[in-house]
Design an enzyme around this catalytic site. Structure first.
Site, PDB file in Angstrom:
ATOM      1  N   SER A 153       0.326 -15.427  -3.526  1.00  0.00           N
ATOM      2  CA  SER A 153       1.635 -15.550  -2.815  1.00  0.00           C
ATOM      3  C   SER A 153       1.727 -16.026  -1.397  1.00  0.00           C
ATOM      4  O   SER A 153       0.620 -15.940  -0.689  1.00  0.00           O
ATOM      5  CB  SER A 153       2.076 -14.256  -3.158  1.00  0.00           C
ATOM      6  OG  SER A 153       3.292 -14.054  -2.267  1.00  0.00           O
ATOM      7  N   TYR A 166       1.208  -4.704  -1.991  1.00  0.00           N
ATOM      8  CA  TYR A 166       1.126  -6.199  -2.802  1.00  0.00           C
ATOM      9  C   TYR A 166       0.833  -7.132  -1.671  1.00  0.00           C
ATOM     10  O   TYR A 166       0.023  -8.073  -2.306  1.00  0.00           O
ATOM     11  CB  TYR A 166       2.830  -6.562  -3.104  1.00  0.00           C
ATOM     12  CG  TYR A 166       3.083  -7.760  -3.628  1.00  0.00           C
ATOM     13  CD1 TYR A 166       2.493  -8.160  -5.005  1.00  0.00           C
ATOM     14  CD2 TYR A 166       3.544  -8.903  -2.834  1.00  0.00           C
ATOM     15  CE1 TYR A 166       2.686  -9.067  -5.593  1.00  0.00           C
ATOM     16  CE2 TYR A 166       3.728 -10.223  -3.445  1.00  0.00           C
ATOM     17  CZ  TYR A 166       3.364 -10.375  -4.933  1.00  0.00           C
ATOM     18  OH  TYR A 166       3.572 -11.580  -5.579  1.00  0.00           O
TER      19      TYR A 166
END
Ligand SMILES: NC(=O)c1ccc[n+]([C@@H]2O[C@H](COP(=O)([O-])OP(=O)(O)OC[C@H]3O[C@@H](n4cnc5c(N)ncnc54)[C@H](OP(=O)(O)O)[C@@H]3O)[C@@H](O)[C@H]2O)c1
Length: 273
Positions: A153, A166
């Protein structure tokens, strides 16, 4: 179902992308980016093993698309990980491209979040991805050919207050993939970290970040289809890092010279808008 490629109808040939891999396995194929990758691979005539927990979704894909092999597995579970590892290592039906795409996030103040959910997030985003990467590369080395695409990401490039675990898991994914890319250089094996920005999928409902959809302007959103195509094209070209979208490419490219403390504070401001 056999992994033998079927000849696509003539009408689809004009819009087909040609990829060097002749077979694939995609985790998290039941929705979002993984589903889009599966559709892109099917359109290119690449037979694909699809992995996720929701078998009904995978069965629907198998009914609709050619060359789909369904493997239902929970990748937070040791048994589920072992099933996928075994399939990746199967020399009788080799998998040339492995996509570690399954992942999820949890938003909120770290001390208020459920520790068991965070442990599952780490198990899926880090432990399962590492195990499957290890199986993939060890199966690919003797063959002297292979492609590994790990979905990370843009959150991997800076801390993300309120999505702290995350972002930390994705920092691991980018770092691991970059190291592996260098390690296997010259061996015929390609390793790429795919680093998407905001992409409208089930990710927002799973991570409780639905407010992003109204909070962030439209131009910041990429589609799962664009992310899937960019990732597949970039792993085929053996790029180390793949960032879909011109804007995110610029942000990540410019990110280097920004002092770490400033990046962290900016990220905190964005998350708490
Ligand atoms: N959407 C974004 O804005 C964005 C941005 C950057 C990176 N990413 C990354 O992109 C990847 C794909 O996410 P997405 O956006 O496409 O979200 P998504 O629509 O929620 O898809 C997640 C996929 O992972 C699977 N999965 C979740 N838990 C699993 C488990 N325990 N075992 C096996 N499979 C599991 C889900 O299938 P089941 O529920 O059926 O198991 C689903 O197919 C993730 O790694 C995510 O972190 C997303």
């Amino acid at each position: 179902m056999s992994l033998r490629a079927r000849v696509p109808p003539l009408g689809t040939l004009a819009r087909m992308t040609s990829y060097p891999f002749r077979s694939a396995l995609v985790t998290g194929a039941s929705s979002g980016i993984g589903e889009a990758m599966t559709r892109e691979l099917a359109a290119a005539g690449v037979p694909t093993v699809v992995v996720a927990r929701r078998q009904d979704r995978l069965d629907e894909l198998a009914d609709e698309l050619d060359g789909i092999e369904v493997l239902a597995a929970d990748l937070t579970d040791a048994g589920g990980q072992a099933t996928v590892v075994e399939r990746v290592r199967d020399g009788d039906a080799p998998v040339e491209l492995v996509v570690n795409n399954a992942g999820f996030g949890t938003s909120g103040r770290f001390h208020e979040l459920d520790a068991d959910r965070l442990a599952d997030e780490i198990e899926l985003n880090i432990a399962a991805l590492t195990r499957i990467s290890n199986a993939a590369i060890s199966a690919m080395v003797p063959r002297g050919v292979g492609w590994l695409l790990n979905v990370s990401s843009v959150a991997s490039f800076q801390p993300a207050p309120d999505l702290a675990v995350y972002a930390a898991t994705k920092a691991y994914v980018t770092s691991l993939s970059e190291s592996l890319h260098e390690e296997v250089k010259g061996s015929g094996i390609n390793v790429t970290a795919l680093c998407p920005g905001l992409t409208r999928t089930e990710f927002q409902s799973v991570s409780s970040t639905e407010q992003y959809v109204t909070q962030f302007p439209r131009f910041l959103w990429t589609t799962a289809e664009d992310v899937a195509r960019t990732g597949l094209r970039d792993v085929a070209a053996n790029r180390t890092i793949s960032v879909p979208g011109t804007l995110y490419k610029a942000v990540v490219g410019l990110g280097g010279p920004i002092p770490r403390g400033l990046k962290r504070r900016l990220s905190g401001l964005v998350q708490r808008q």
